[in-house]
Enzyme design. Structure first.
Site, mmCIF file in Angstrom:
data_model
loop_
_atom_site.group_PDB
_atom_site.id
_atom_site.type_symbol
_atom_site.label_atom_id
_atom_site.label_comp_id
_atom_site.label_asym_id
_atom_site.label_seq_id
_atom_site.Cartn_x
_atom_site.Cartn_y
_atom_site.Cartn_z
ATOM 1 N N TRP A 1 -17.112 -70.295 20.394
ATOM 2 C CA TRP A 1 -17.121 -69.210 21.518
ATOM 3 C C TRP A 1 -16.061 -69.014 21.520
ATOM 4 O O TRP A 1 -15.424 -67.014 22.310
ATOM 5 C CB TRP A 1 -16.769 -70.423 22.727
ATOM 6 C CG TRP A 1 -17.914 -69.465 24.172
ATOM 7 C CD1 TRP A 1 -16.887 -69.331 25.467
ATOM 8 C CD2 TRP A 1 -17.916 -68.811 24.009
ATOM 9 N NE1 TRP A 1 -17.704 -68.621 26.283
ATOM 10 C CE2 TRP A 1 -18.334 -68.082 25.057
ATOM 11 C CE3 TRP A 1 -19.519 -67.233 23.662
ATOM 12 C CZ2 TRP A 1 -18.826 -67.050 25.810
ATOM 13 C CZ3 TRP A 1 -19.559 -66.454 23.748
ATOM 14 C CH2 TRP A 1 -19.375 -66.157 25.577
ATOM 15 N N LYS B 1 -24.848 -79.507 32.807
ATOM 16 C CA LYS B 1 -25.303 -78.965 32.114
ATOM 17 C C LYS B 1 -25.828 -79.332 30.607
ATOM 18 O O LYS B 1 -26.499 -80.190 30.124
ATOM 19 C CB LYS B 1 -25.945 -77.872 31.755
ATOM 20 C CG LYS B 1 -25.665 -76.453 31.236
ATOM 21 C CD LYS B 1 -24.699 -76.170 29.746
ATOM 22 C CE LYS B 1 -23.464 -75.476 29.480
ATOM 23 N NZ LYS B 1 -23.076 -75.397 27.939
ATOM 24 N N ARG C 1 -25.182 -77.897 20.922
ATOM 25 C CA ARG C 1 -23.761 -78.721 19.940
ATOM 26 C C ARG C 1 -24.727 -79.453 20.640
ATOM 27 O O ARG C 1 -24.533 -80.941 19.732
ATOM 28 C CB ARG C 1 -22.470 -78.563 19.918
ATOM 29 C CG ARG C 1 -21.891 -77.449 19.601
ATOM 30 C CD ARG C 1 -20.432 -77.926 19.327
ATOM 31 N NE ARG C 1 -19.398 -77.245 20.129
ATOM 32 C CZ ARG C 1 -19.655 -75.519 20.567
ATOM 33 N NH1 ARG C 1 -20.290 -74.682 19.990
ATOM 34 N NH2 ARG C 1 -18.945 -75.682 21.179
ATOM 35 N N GLU D 1 -19.508 -81.378 24.978
ATOM 36 C CA GLU D 1 -18.412 -81.468 25.968
ATOM 37 C C GLU D 1 -19.322 -83.014 26.613
ATOM 38 O O GLU D 1 -18.484 -83.703 27.210
ATOM 39 C CB GLU D 1 -17.815 -80.333 26.650
ATOM 40 C CG GLU D 1 -16.759 -79.882 26.303
ATOM 41 C CD GLU D 1 -15.485 -80.400 26.535
ATOM 42 O OE1 GLU D 1 -15.845 -81.314 26.722
ATOM 43 O OE2 GLU D 1 -14.744 -79.824 25.786
#
Length: 365
Positions: free
Chosen positions: A13, A189, A253, A279
């Site tokens: 990213w 999220k 991911r 994450e």
């Protein structure tokens, strides 16, 4: 703002955002790996993370932090939450005065439970801090598919200037002054995406996935607003939009980790074989702690954390969630019922919500 852009972090990213910025301004990408730097400079590529995709020919890379940021007019931080503070501390002494710092990281710092913009404010307090977030899958953007994102800054003038820096023909950027809501939406999220992946790994269908996403969005809204974010932010690109993309895409991911957990694998072994960070694995525990602190009920997130920690299997977590006591869906309906029964105790938002949930748990339906 006529900007020279420095993007810190050569993952998928960070590299993609540097590629986008290079369409508008001279841009440099800071990477730890000399091989990635050489690939960007010599072949306009990042084969480690974005194999097969061509980067903007004017994008340049370096391993030298001072060289990357010393003349920058915008600094973009694209490193995982676990390394964010250390890398920010490395960059801070070389930042020109008042340069805005934008986070791409969708996570929370373990231990302190701080958002990334709060870390920026601690390490570089004289610099405006913001976040770029939304339903953004790096490979789709590099493939030329249209996408949207949100730049969140407290200062609308700075946000508008950054909007122009990052917008391209196929990448549309909106602005928002709700930094807390945007940042929490991107973090929360990821935990719900783990749950979505789990139900896929268990072999469930679209009905189950839709239930997880919808009730997960309700959890995001409860904690996000309790911590100071706005409900409309969490219903927008930074919340619902990002949630949908992360829960459904095979490129996600966090969804991938969840799917493997649903198939019976352990979190540690799944994470160990990945080249990038999911994450949500690290955020789940922090989210559960924050939910308890703010008196917010988050059953999906709690079960995700239990699976990540190995206290339950995904199948057991699903059974627990489906066995929960039935109740009205709209949050307002529960609050309204509580106010009718105990109007004298509805003195504050925090206490009202806590008492509503306590009542709902013990009241038959």
């Amino acid at each position: 703002m006529s900007s020279r852009v420095a993007v810190i972090g050569g993952g998928s990213w960070g590299t993609t955002v540097a590629h986008l910025a290079a369409h508008n301004e001279p841009t440099v990408l800071w990477c730890r790996d000399p091989k990635t730097v050489a690939a960007v400079n010599e072949h306009h590529a990042n084969p480690r993370y974005l194999d097969g995709f061509e980067l903007h020919p004017l994008l340049r890379a370096t391993t030298n932090m001072e060289q990357a940021v010393a003349e920058a007019e915008v600094v973009v931080m694209g490193v995982p939450s676990s390394a964010f503070r250390a890398v920010m501390e490395k960059a801070a002494p070389h930042l020109p005065p008042w340069v805005p710092v934008v986070s791409l990281t969708k996570g929370l710092e373990m231990g302190t439970r701080l958002r990334m913009t709060e870390i920026i404010n601690q390490v570089a307090p004289a610099h405006p801090a913001g976040i770029l977030t939304g339903p953004n899958l790096a490979k789709e953007i590099l493939a030329g598919h249209a996408a949207t994102s949100v730049i969140a800054m407290a200062d609308d003038t700075v946000a508008t200037a950054l909007q122009r820096v990052l917008t391209t023909d196929l990448f549309r950027v909106y602005t928002n002054d709700d930094v807390i809501g945007c940042e929490l939406g991107g973090t929360l999220k990821n935990v719900i995406a783990l749950a979505s992946g789990m139900v896929d790994g268990l072999g469930a269908g679209d009905n189950t996935r839709a239930a997880v996403i919808t009730r997960g969005l309700a959890e995001m809204g409860r904690l996000g607003t309790a911590m100071g974010g706005r409900a409309d932010t969490l219903a927008g690109l930074a919340g619902m939009g990002d949630l949908l993309a992360t829960c459904m895409s095979p490129q996600s991911r966090n969804r991938h980790v969840g799917e493997q957990l649903g198939r019976g694998r352990k979190a540690k072994e799944v994470v160990a074989e990945m080249d990038q960070v999911a994450e949500g694995v690290f955020a789940s525990g922090v989210v559960v702690e924050l939910a308890a602190e703010h008196g917010v009920e988050m059953p999906i997130s709690a079960e995700v954390h239990a699976v990540v920690r190995g206290r339950r299997t995904a199948a057991e977590a699903s059974t627990v969630l489906m066995g929960r006591q039935s109740r009205p869906e709209p949050e307002a309906a529960r609050a309204s019922r509580f106010r009718r029964l105990w109007p004298e105790k509805a003195e504050s938002k925090g206490s009202r919500l806590r008492r509503v949930w306590q009542f709902a748990r013990r009241s038959p339906r």
